[in-house]
Scaffold this active site. Structure first.
Site, PDB file in Angstrom:
ATOM      1  N   HIS A 197     -41.975 -66.832   6.999  1.00 56.08           N
ATOM      2  CA  HIS A 197     -40.909 -65.932   7.455  1.00 56.08           C
ATOM      3  C   HIS A 197     -39.688 -66.607   7.830  1.00 56.08           C
ATOM      4  CE1 HIS A 197     -39.710 -62.189   9.438  1.00 56.08           C
ATOM      5  NE2 HIS A 197     -39.243 -63.054  10.395  1.00 56.08           N
ATOM      6  N   GLY A 233     -39.062 -59.339   7.445  1.00 54.04           N
ATOM      7  CA  GLY A 233     -37.696 -59.449   7.026  1.00 54.04           C
ATOM      8  C   GLY A 233     -37.035 -58.266   6.022  1.00 54.04           C
ATOM      9  N   PRO A 275     -44.306 -57.011   7.729  1.00 49.46           N
ATOM     10  CA  PRO A 275     -42.947 -56.132   8.181  1.00 49.46           C
ATOM     11  C   PRO A 275     -43.233 -55.660   9.594  1.00 49.46           C
ATOM     12  CG  PRO A 275     -44.311 -54.721   6.795  1.00 49.46           C
ATOM     13  CD  PRO A 275     -45.159 -56.018   6.968  1.00 49.46           C
ATOM     14  N   CYS A 348     -23.493 -51.121  34.860  1.00 50.81           N
ATOM     15  CA  CYS A 348     -22.342 -51.742  35.485  1.00 50.81           C
ATOM     16  C   CYS A 348     -21.999 -53.039  34.877  1.00 50.81           C
ATOM     17  CB  CYS A 348     -22.614 -52.021  36.967  1.00 50.81           C
ATOM     18  SG  CYS A 348     -22.334 -50.482  37.956  1.00 50.81           S
ATOM     19  N   TYR A 384     -37.364 -52.496  17.261  1.00 57.40           N
ATOM     20  CA  TYR A 384     -36.484 -53.532  18.315  1.00 57.40           C
ATOM     21  C   TYR A 384     -35.790 -52.688  19.364  1.00 57.40           C
ATOM     22  CZ  TYR A 384     -38.454 -56.799  14.858  1.00 57.40           C
ATOM     23  OH  TYR A 384     -39.093 -57.423  14.029  1.00 57.40           O
TER      24      TYR A 384
HETATM   25  N1  LLP Z   1     -43.097 -62.101  11.257  1.00 58.31           N
HETATM   26  C1  LLP Z   1     -42.524 -62.766  11.892  1.00 58.31           C
HETATM   27  C2  LLP Z   1     -43.205 -64.053  12.266  1.00 58.31           C
HETATM   28  C3  LLP Z   1     -41.485 -62.622  12.786  1.00 58.31           C
HETATM   29  O1  LLP Z   1     -40.973 -63.447  13.698  1.00 58.31           O
HETATM   30  C4  LLP Z   1     -40.884 -61.354  12.697  1.00 58.31           C
HETATM   31  C5  LLP Z   1     -39.743 -60.991  13.455  1.00 58.31           C
HETATM   32  C6  LLP Z   1     -41.287 -60.285  11.733  1.00 58.31           C
HETATM   33  C7  LLP Z   1     -42.449 -60.795  11.172  1.00 58.31           C
HETATM   34  C8  LLP Z   1     -40.886 -59.155  11.504  1.00 58.31           C
HETATM   35  O2  LLP Z   1     -39.502 -59.227  10.897  1.00 58.31           O
HETATM   36  P1  LLP Z   1     -38.822 -57.837  10.401  1.00 58.31           P
HETATM   37  O3  LLP Z   1     -39.708 -57.227   9.345  1.00 58.31           O
HETATM   38  O4  LLP Z   1     -38.862 -56.696  11.582  1.00 58.31           O
HETATM   39  O5  LLP Z   1     -37.763 -58.168   9.966  1.00 58.31           O
HETATM   40  N2  LLP Z   1     -34.648 -58.357  17.951  1.00 58.31           N
HETATM   41  C9  LLP Z   1     -34.140 -58.445  16.246  1.00 58.31           C
HETATM   42  C10 LLP Z   1     -35.269 -58.855  15.154  1.00 58.31           C
HETATM   43  C11 LLP Z   1     -36.069 -60.136  15.641  1.00 58.31           C
HETATM   44  C12 LLP Z   1     -37.185 -60.261  14.696  1.00 58.31           C
HETATM   45  C13 LLP Z   1     -38.112 -61.481  15.339  1.00 58.31           C
HETATM   46  N3  LLP Z   1     -39.187 -61.725  14.518  1.00 58.31           N
HETATM   47  C14 LLP Z   1     -33.290 -57.329  15.923  1.00 58.31           C
HETATM   48  O6  LLP Z   1     -33.440 -56.092  16.826  1.00 58.31           O
HETATM   49  O7  LLP Z   1     -32.784 -57.414  14.801  1.00 58.31           O
END
Ligand code: LLP
Length: 427
Positions: A197, A233, A275, A348, A384
Site C-alpha cells: 500500500h 489508495g 480501499p 479558539c 477520514y
Molecule cells: N490500507 C492501508 C494499509 C492503509 O494504511 C490505508 C490508509 C488504506 C488501506 C486505505 O487507503 P485509502 O483507500 O483510504 O486511500 N487521513 C488521511 C488518509 C490516511 C490514510 C491512512 N491509511 C486523509 O484524510 O486523507
C-alpha cells in the site's frame, strides 16, 4: 463506473431528505451518509475477487454492517477496529478453509492489547515490521501470515499520506524481505501473502507501478504465496476538474500481474483490494449551521458550528472539500448572488478554517450569499471525517446519520457532556 463528478454550491436535499429536516431532527453539526452511494462504490469494484474495506476511513458499525452485507471483507489496524468488525457481524473465521479471512489485522506494531486479541481470537495478521513477525511467532507459532512490504517508493495526496519510501514508517523495507522470510521460518510461521500500500489519494500512474514491485517481490517469496493485496489508495474527485481512476484499467493491470505469478507458481492466487476512501468519501456530508457572518477587512467569514474537531482534513493537509449552502427554509440558493467567503469553525484556534491550503494559507470559496441560520454542507466528507474527530474545546462528537431508501436513521448519538467527562475524576 463513474467518470466525472459534478458539484453544486446550492444543495437542498441529501439522499432525498431536505437538509433543514435533517438539521432539525439530528442537530448540527451532523455527519449524514448516503447508503446508496456506498453500495454504488462497492459495485464499481465487483471485478476484484476480494474487496477488503480499510475501516479506518469510517468505522461506524452501521457502515461496517452495510459493506459486510454487500460482500466486502474488512481490515483492522487496532484492537478497537477488530472489535468494531465483530460488533458489526463479521465472523472471526472464514466459512471454509482456504476462503479469505473476514478480518485481517494490518499494522506496523502490535500493542499489547492487539497482540493478545489476535492470538486469543486467531485473527489473521499482515505484519508491517520484522518485530511483529517475531512477536507473533513467539506467541502463536505455526500460523499463516502475510507481509506488508514498503517497496521503496510511495505517493499520496499529501506528503503525510505517502506510505512508501525511506521517509515512511510503514511496512517491511523491500530489501529486508529475505530477512523477514527467515524470521518467519525460524518462528514457524508460513508466509502466504504479500501486501503493498503506497499511499492514500494517489493516482493511476503511481498505483500501476505497484504491480511490477509486487511481481518482483512475490517471486522472491515463491510458491508459498496464495494471496496478493494491492492495498488501498484509490482516489475520488474532490474538485470538479478531477476525474475518477479507470477501475477497469487498474483491475486489468493487477489481473495480468496475478496471472503471470499464477503461471510461475502453478497455482491460483487471490487478488485483494483494500480501499477506504473510495467506498465512503462521497457518501458523507457534514451539515453545519452558519452562526455568524463577519467582515475582517476585505474578507467575509461565515463562521459555522463545525470545526476541525469534526473534520480535520483541511487543517491537517490543506484538503479541499466541496461545499454548498442550503437556506434555512429549505429553498434553493441557486438564485442568490455569490460571494468569495472564508469558512471558519467555532474553535479558539486561528487554524480552524475549512477553506485553507496546505501550509495554513487562508483561501476563499465562491458560495451563494448566506446568513445566520442557513446551512453549510461540507461534501465528500465520509472518509477520514468522523473517525478523525476530537473533543478539542470540549466539543462533543457529532451525531452520525445513515440514509437508506429515503429513511434517515441515527447511527451515532451526539455525545453528551457526561460522555465528555466520563473517566475523569477530581482526586
Ligand atoms: N490500507 C492501508 C494499509 C492503509 O494504511 C490505508 C490508509 C488504506 C488501506 C486505505 O487507503 P485509502 O483507500 O483510504 O486511500 N487521513 C488521511 C488518509 C490516511 C490514510 C491512512 N491509511 C486523509 O484524510 O486523507
Amino acid at each position: 463506473m463513474p467518470t466525472k463528478s459534478t458539484f453544486s454550491t446550492h444543495r437542498t436535499h441529501i439522499a432525498g431528505v431536505p437538509v433543514p429536516e435533517l438539521a432539525r431532527r439530528f442537530g448540527t453539526p451532523s455527519y449524514i451518509y448516503d447508503a446508496a452511494k456506498i453500495v454504488e462504490r462497492v459495485n464499481d469494484l465487483k471485478q476484484f475477487e476480494v474487496v477488503r474495506y480499510a475501516q479506518k476511513a469510517c468505522s461506524n458499525i452501521a457502515i461496517l454492517d452495510l459493506v459486510r452485507r454487500h460482500g466486502v471483507l474488512v481490515d483492522a489496524v487496532s484492537a478497537g477496529e477488530i472489535r468494531r468488525a465483530l460488533a458489526a457481524g463479521y465472523p472471526l473465521h472464514p466459512a471454509k478453509h482456504g476462503d479469505p479471512h473476514p478480518i485481517v489485522y494490518t499494522a506496523d506494531i502490535f500493542d499489547r492489547e492487539s497482540l493478545s486479541l489476535v492470538v486469543e481470537q486467531d485473527i489473521h495478521c499482515n505484519c508491517g515490521s520484522p518485530d511483529m513477525i517475531d512477536q507473533l511467532g513467539e506467541a502463536a507459532p505455526g500460523r499463516e501470515i502475510t507481509l506488508r512490504i514498503n517497496p521503496g517508493f510511495g505517493h499520496g495526496h499529501s506528503q503525510k499520506t505517502n506510505t512508501g519510501g525511506e521517509q515512511s514508517k510503514h511496512g517491511i523495507w523491500h530489501e529486508q524481505l529475505a530477512d523477514a522470510l527467515r524470521r518467519a521460518d525460524h518462528r514457524g510461521l508460513a508466509v502466504t501473502g504479500l501486501h503493498l500500500h503506497i499511499g492514500s489519494g494517489t493516482d493511476l500512474e503511481h498505483l500501476s507501478q505497484v504491480c511490477g514491485a509486487m511481481e518482483r517481490l512475490a517471486r522472491e517469496v515463491g510458491r508459498s504465496l496464495t494471496t496478493i493485496s494491492a492495498g488501498g489508495g484509490l482516489p475520488v474527485p474532490y474538485r470538479a476538474e478531477q476525474n475518477y481512476v479507470d477501475i477497469d484499467v487498474y483491475y486489468k493491470l493487477w489481473d495480468a500481474s496475478r496471472k503471470r505469478l499464477e503461471d510461475a507458481f502453478g497455482h491460483r492466487l487471490t487478488l485483494e483490494l483494500e480501499p477506504g476512501r473510495y467506498l465512503v468519501a462521497e457518501s458523507g456530508y457534514l451539515v453545519a449551521e452558519i452562526r455568524a457572518v463577519k467582515k475582517m477587512g476585505g474578507n467575509t467569514f461565515y463562521v459555522v458550528d463545525a470545526g476541525f474537531n469534526n473534520l480535520a482534513r483541511p487543517i491537517l493537509y490543506g484538503a479541499y472539500h466541496p461545499m454548498s449552502i442550503c437556506p434555512a427554509d429549505g429553498s434553493s440558493a441557486a438564485d442568490r448572488p455569490t460571494h468569495d467567503v472564508v469558512i471558519g469553525g467555532p474553535l479558539c484556534e486561528s487554524g480552524d478554517i475549512f477553506t485553507q491550503e496546505e501550509g495554513g494559507f487562508v483561501a476563499t470559496r465562491k458560495l451563494p450569499a448566506a446568513g445566520v441560520g442557513d446551512y453549510l454542507v461540507i461534501e465528500v466528507a465520509g472518509a477520514y471525517g468522523a473517525v478523525m474527530a476530537s473533543n478539542y474545546n470540549s466539543k462533543p462528537l457529532a451525531a452520525e446519520v445513515l440514509i437508506a431508501d429515503g429513511n434517515a436513521e441515527p447511527i451515532r448519538a451526539r455525545q453528551t457532556f457526561e460522555d465528555l467527562i466520563r473517566g475523569e475524576r477530581i482526586p
